[in-house]
Design a protein around this motif. Structure first.
Motif, mmCIF file in Angstrom:
data_model
loop_
_atom_site.group_PDB
_atom_site.id
_atom_site.type_symbol
_atom_site.label_atom_id
_atom_site.label_comp_id
_atom_site.label_asym_id
_atom_site.label_seq_id
_atom_site.Cartn_x
_atom_site.Cartn_y
_atom_site.Cartn_z
ATOM 1 N N ASP A 28 0.815 -1.213 0.000
ATOM 2 C CA ASP A 28 0.000 0.000 0.000
ATOM 3 C C ASP A 28 0.851 1.267 0.000
ATOM 4 O O ASP A 28 0.339 2.360 -0.225
ATOM 5 N N ALA A 29 2.159 1.140 0.282
ATOM 6 C CA ALA A 29 3.016 2.314 0.352
ATOM 7 C C ALA A 29 4.453 1.905 0.090
ATOM 8 O O ALA A 29 4.828 0.742 0.282
ATOM 9 N N VAL A 30 5.271 2.881 -0.327
ATOM 10 C CA VAL A 30 6.695 2.647 -0.543
ATOM 11 C C VAL A 30 7.444 3.405 0.543
ATOM 12 O O VAL A 30 7.758 4.585 0.406
ATOM 13 N N GLY A 31 7.685 2.720 1.648
ATOM 14 C CA GLY A 31 8.340 3.354 2.777
ATOM 15 C C GLY A 31 8.925 2.312 3.692
ATOM 16 O O GLY A 31 9.089 1.146 3.321
ATOM 17 N N GLU A 32 9.209 2.726 4.932
ATOM 18 C CA GLU A 32 9.844 1.812 5.878
ATOM 19 C C GLU A 32 8.876 0.790 6.456
ATOM 20 O O GLU A 32 9.293 -0.184 7.082
ATOM 21 N N ARG A 33 7.575 0.974 6.232
ATOM 22 C CA ARG A 33 6.575 -0.009 6.669
ATOM 23 C C ARG A 33 5.409 0.023 5.689
ATOM 24 O O ARG A 33 5.122 1.052 5.092
ATOM 25 N N ALA A 34 4.767 -1.125 5.519
ATOM 26 C CA ALA A 34 3.682 -1.196 4.538
ATOM 27 C C ALA A 34 2.793 -2.392 4.828
ATOM 28 O O ALA A 34 3.190 -3.343 5.514
ATOM 29 N N TYR A 35 1.564 -2.318 4.316
ATOM 30 C CA TYR A 35 0.678 -3.474 4.272
ATOM 31 C C TYR A 35 0.868 -4.151 2.917
ATOM 32 O O TYR A 35 0.959 -3.486 1.878
ATOM 33 N N PHE A 36 0.905 -5.477 2.927
ATOM 34 C CA PHE A 36 1.132 -6.232 1.703
ATOM 35 C C PHE A 36 -0.069 -7.110 1.391
ATOM 36 O O PHE A 36 -0.841 -7.476 2.285
ATOM 37 N N ALA A 37 -0.202 -7.442 0.124
ATOM 38 C CA ALA A 37 -1.246 -8.365 -0.322
ATOM 39 C C ALA A 37 -0.604 -9.609 -0.896
ATOM 40 O O ALA A 37 0.519 -9.555 -1.421
ATOM 41 N N PRO A 38 -1.269 -10.757 -0.816
ATOM 42 C CA PRO A 38 -0.765 -11.955 -1.490
ATOM 43 C C PRO A 38 -0.738 -11.734 -2.995
ATOM 44 O O PRO A 38 -1.400 -10.818 -3.512
ATOM 45 N N PRO A 39 0.024 -12.545 -3.736
ATOM 46 C CA PRO A 39 0.031 -12.418 -5.200
ATOM 47 C C PRO A 39 -1.385 -12.424 -5.745
ATOM 48 O O PRO A 39 -2.151 -13.356 -5.498
ATOM 49 N N PRO A 40 -1.801 -11.382 -6.475
ATOM 50 C CA PRO A 40 -3.206 -11.239 -6.840
ATOM 51 C C PRO A 40 -3.625 -11.919 -8.126
ATOM 52 O O PRO A 40 -4.821 -12.000 -8.407
ATOM 53 N N GLY A 42 -4.884 -11.963 -11.628
ATOM 54 C CA GLY A 42 -5.521 -10.901 -12.392
ATOM 55 C C GLY A 42 -6.555 -10.137 -11.601
ATOM 56 O O GLY A 42 -7.197 -9.222 -12.117
ATOM 57 N N ASP A 43 -6.750 -10.485 -10.328
ATOM 58 C CA ASP A 43 -7.770 -9.843 -9.515
ATOM 59 C C ASP A 43 -7.206 -8.630 -8.788
ATOM 60 O O ASP A 43 -5.992 -8.452 -8.662
#
Length: 401
Positions: A28-40, A42-43
């Motif tokens: 969700d962001a390019v910084g020192e901490r972020a929330y990640f999603a599993p490989p999506p 095509g969704d």
């Protein structure tokens, strides 16, 4: 009818079988901490609920979320436009580009600089435009240098990693065997991204000077981090001995793009003959403005000191745990040897909220698989300590400690 197409499923499956498969993991962001999603696939990605600390980024100074950099990018987009709209030789050249290039030339101690749409394009473009007869290339140079060497049409001589004596011997051998005038170029990264080590620039320059060769360096992982926002070239005082200084805007300078710095004749040649410059849309004005502001901050703020303090704290902590940590820069490769152990260690620290990637052969030699760790200036001491604790717990779980 013969099938002359491609069996892509088998090729992907083969990568999975060899533990070489890679996928995207949106954040969700390019910084020192972020929330990640599993490989999506095509969704639309769905983010996890747990925020992780990122020790896998080349955003070394942590400036991608800096208000000053974001404001510079926004104002450039508002005033100049969101994209260059054309090659810079047509209508895509703006004052924002020239302001960035002026500052880069000042930092690098050269007459001029030229911004490209990517670091990859800069390397391929300059090697193609120079068209040397022979390129002497460090064996661990970045893929963009390797590809640029191939596309240049030059004879490529690979010398042992960071070994100026081997470079000298190979130039001596070439001079003895070839009875004609040739143009020679020595090319090396300054900071190597997988080992975190540094090229011995004074020794390389001495070897090249003995045979009249030019020297080109790639400062991708060094720009903005050393003397006055410069790179290893500036730290070593080699500005007058190196003919081509290349670098990127997408790492410490928190933007996108690449650059080449050198004397006026070099830049004039590239403007006219570097195909990746001539036939590419210019760097987006917002990207140029962001990089310019980030470079200004790296020169006049305390972010570089914060980065190197974090590097020392993290290296000391990892070594105190018993890990072998390579390099001498902000890149801290934790060597574990076996690819399976590297994957397990990377997964283990991720379960504990730390993102640090496993690097496996063929990217690195067999038996030297590692987890690549890189702190940012914006990590706190508590963040660093949490990373150390995660490596300690995960290492015990995997059986490495």
């Amino acid at each position: 009818m013969d099938d002359r197409g491609f069996d892509l499923d088998d090729r992907v499956a083969a990568r999975r079988e060899r533990d070489l498969y890679r996928d995207l993991s949106p954040a969700d962001a390019v910084g020192e901490r972020a929330y990640f999603a599993p490989p999506p696939g095509g969704d639309l990605p769905v983010l996890d609920s747990e925020q992780r600390l990122v020790f896998a980024s080349n955003n070394y100074l942590g400036l991608t979320l800096d208000d000053r950099v974001q404001t510079a990018a926004s104002e450039a987009a508002d005033v100049v436009g969101t994209g260059a709209g054309a090659s810079r030789l047509v209508t895509g050249d703006t004052m924002v580009h020239h302001d960035l290039e002026r500052q880069l030339a000042e930092v690098k101690g050269t007459d001029r600089a030229l911004a490209f749409s990517s670091g990859y394009a800069a390397n391929v473009g300059v090697l193609g435009a120079l068209a040397p007869d022979v390129i002497f290339s460090d064996e661990l140079n970045h893929a963009s240098i390797v590809d640029g060497c191939r596309l240049s049409g030059a004879d490529v001589v690979v010398y042992d990693h960071r070994d100026a004596a081997d470079l000298w011997n190979r130039m001596r051998d070439r001079a003895d065997r070839v009875d004609r005038e040739e143009s020679w170029l020595v090319v090396t990264d300054t900071v190597f991204s997988m080992d975190g080590d540094v090229a011995p620039l004074p020794a390389i320059c001495s070897a090249a000077e003995e045979f009249g060769a030019w020297v080109m360096v790639d400062e991708a992982h060094a720009t903005g981090l050393y003397s006055d926002g410069g790179g290893v070239v500036q730290a070593e005082g080699c500005e007058d001995r190196i003919h081509v200084q290349m670098g990127t805007l997408s790492k410490a300078l928190a933007s996108q793009g690449g650059y080449v710095a050198g004397d006026s004749s070099l830049i004039e040649l590239l403007v006219n003959e570097a195909r990746s410059f001539v036939y590419s849309t210019g760097l987006a004005p917002s990207a140029a403005a962001a990089a310019s502001e980030a470079l200004h901050i790296s020169r006049h703020d305390d972010v570089r000191e914060s980065l190197w303090s974090n590097v020392r704290r993290l290296r000391n902590g990892l070594e105190d745990l018993g890990y072998e940590v390579l390099g001498e820069t902000q890149i801290l490769p934790v060597v574990v040897g076996d690819r399976g152990d590297a994957l397990a260690l990377s997964a283990g620290v991720r379960e504990r909220g730390i993102v640090a990637p496993a690097i496996r052969p063929p990217t690195v030699p067999e038996g030297t698989a590692r987890v690549r760790v890189s702190p940012m200036a914006t990590h706190t001491e508590a963040d660093i300590d949490r990373c150390i604790d995660a490596f300690g717990a995960a290492g015990e779980e995997v059986g490495l400690l």
